[in-house]
Design a protein around this motif. Structure first.
Motif, PDB file in Angstrom:
ATOM      1  N   ASP A   1     -35.949 -20.072  62.130  1.00 24.93           N
ATOM      2  CA  ASP A   1     -34.635 -19.549  61.026  1.00 24.93           C
ATOM      3  C   ASP A   1     -34.209 -18.401  61.656  1.00 24.93           C
ATOM      4  OD1 ASP A   1     -34.280 -17.856  58.199  1.00 24.93           O
ATOM      5  OD2 ASP A   1     -36.236 -17.238  57.840  1.00 24.93           O
TER       6      ASP A   1
ATOM      7  N   ALA B   1     -32.410 -15.424  60.147  1.00 24.09           N
ATOM      8  CA  ALA B   1     -32.830 -14.702  59.248  1.00 24.09           C
ATOM      9  C   ALA B   1     -33.665 -13.598  59.765  1.00 24.09           C
ATOM     10  CB  ALA B   1     -32.393 -14.854  57.898  1.00 24.09           C
ATOM     11  N   GLU B   2     -35.133 -14.527  59.526  1.00 26.13           N
ATOM     12  CA  GLU B   2     -36.218 -13.153  59.688  1.00 26.13           C
ATOM     13  C   GLU B   2     -37.037 -13.777  61.656  1.00 26.13           C
ATOM     14  OE1 GLU B   2     -37.873 -12.806  57.675  1.00 26.13           O
ATOM     15  OE2 GLU B   2     -36.474 -13.219  56.216  1.00 26.13           O
TER      16      GLU B   2
ATOM     17  N   GLU C   1     -25.912 -13.756  62.344  1.00 25.86           N
ATOM     18  CA  GLU C   1     -26.442 -14.548  61.966  1.00 25.86           C
ATOM     19  C   GLU C   1     -28.726 -14.435  61.848  1.00 25.86           C
ATOM     20  OE1 GLU C   1     -25.687 -18.599  62.578  1.00 25.86           O
ATOM     21  OE2 GLU C   1     -23.776 -18.356  62.510  1.00 25.86           O
ATOM     22  N   ALA C   2     -28.662 -13.025  63.072  1.00 28.04           N
ATOM     23  CA  ALA C   2     -30.192 -13.033  63.095  1.00 28.04           C
ATOM     24  C   ALA C   2     -30.320 -11.433  63.799  1.00 28.04           C
ATOM     25  CB  ALA C   2     -30.416 -14.055  64.518  1.00 28.04           C
TER      26      ALA C   2
END
Length: 307
Positions: free
Chosen positions: A92, A94-95, A123-124
């Motif tokens: 993921d 984002a995490e 995005e990250a």
């Protein structure tokens, strides 16, 4: 090691740490273990392999021939285990908080790494990115052991252990100072050959792509200055009548800071293009698959140079 079922695989992590860092204390700090624990593990390894594996030389533990023989396979095996464990979980962006280490030649970092950082971090936002220089002869090993996750470079000899993605090519342009007495928006071959030139390369000797193209035509240019970085060459061009040929993306970044004339190179040059490389053991890593897709999207459309 004859009975893998009875072998403690954690010992391989310790062997790799000692091999990479040259000592028990350094390995202990890297693995966040006590020095006695590392020494005890080394004793087990020596007994298992019936070889001292490391001998003291000054302040370092130097690997024996037996240790050097198994170091590469051990690193590849550990890398494969890491990838297998990562692949078992979803990624993921984002995490995610992992660090990605991308091999980039010094001359290629400037034009596109900053835009890649912006895209990845959008995005990250919690990942870390590292641009790391590397030696081409060590590329397979550094990708296998995780010192690099991916690498960007020109076309390299085929190797069954590597996967690659072609990113394309881009044109070379010629930079000349504004107000140059013989360059005004364009340049012909005769004028190009009559002027002096700069090469920017980390290599101490050898021709540039332009020189090889000219040689095929039976021609030669005069290289008056050889330096190591494009920024240095750009500064010299700004205060002289010399010319500097470089990939368009490099030139655009420098031109935004210090405007020059950018004109078409008046001769055909064969370029090998840019490639993205990764180790076959990392093929299933979901995080690297995500990052590879971003790199291909960001850099592959117009073949931004990382040479």
């Amino acid at each position: 090691m004859r009975h893998l079922a009875r072998f403690d695989l954690n010992l391989l992590r310790i062997f790799d740490a000692i091999f990479a860092r040259g000592g028990v204390s350094a390995a202990a700090r890297h693995l966040n273990l006590s020095q006695p624990a590392i020494s005890h593990a080394l004793a087990k390894l020596r007994d298992t392999f019936d070889d001292p594996l490391f001998v003291r030389q000054g302040n370092r533990l130097v690997p024996t021939p037996a240790a050097r023989a198994i170091a590469g396979p051990v690193r590849e095996a550990l890398r494969g285990l890491d990838v297998a464990l990562d692949a078992a979980t979803s990624f993921d962006p984002a995490e995610a908080t992992r660090e990605f280490r991308i091999g980039v030649r010094l001359s290629g970092e400037m034009p596109r790494f900053s835009s890649l950082v912006a895209r990845v971090r959008s995005e990250a936002p919690h990942v870390a990115l590292a641009s790391v220089t590397f030696r081409r002869r060590d590329l397979v090993m550094t990708l296998a052991n995780g010192d690099l996750d991916l690498a960007l470079d020109v076309g390299l000899p085929a190797d069954d252990r590597l996967r690659s993605q072609y990113l394309g090519t881009e044109p070379i342009v010629v930079a000349a100072r504004k107000g140059h007495p013989r360059v005004d928006g364009a340049i012909d071959l005769d004028t190009y050959l009559s002027l002096e030139h700069i090469i920017a390369t980390a290599r101490p000797y050898g021709p540039g792509l332009e020189d090889m193209a000219l040689e095929r035509m039976g021609l030669v240019r005069r290289v008056a200055v050889r330096c190591q970085h494009a920024i240095t060459a750009w500064q010299i061009v700004a205060s002289s009548d010399m010319l500097f040929a470089l990939p368009r993306s490099h030139a655009e970044v420098l031109d935004a800071m210090w405007p020059m004339q950018l004109v078409e190179l008046p001769l055909p040059v064969e370029q090998s293009g840019s490639y993205l490389y990764w180790h076959q053991a990392a093929q299933a890593d979901p995080g690297l698959a995500w990052l590879r897709a971003i790199i291909v999207e960001e850099l592959g459309a117009t073949g931004k140079s990382f040479a």
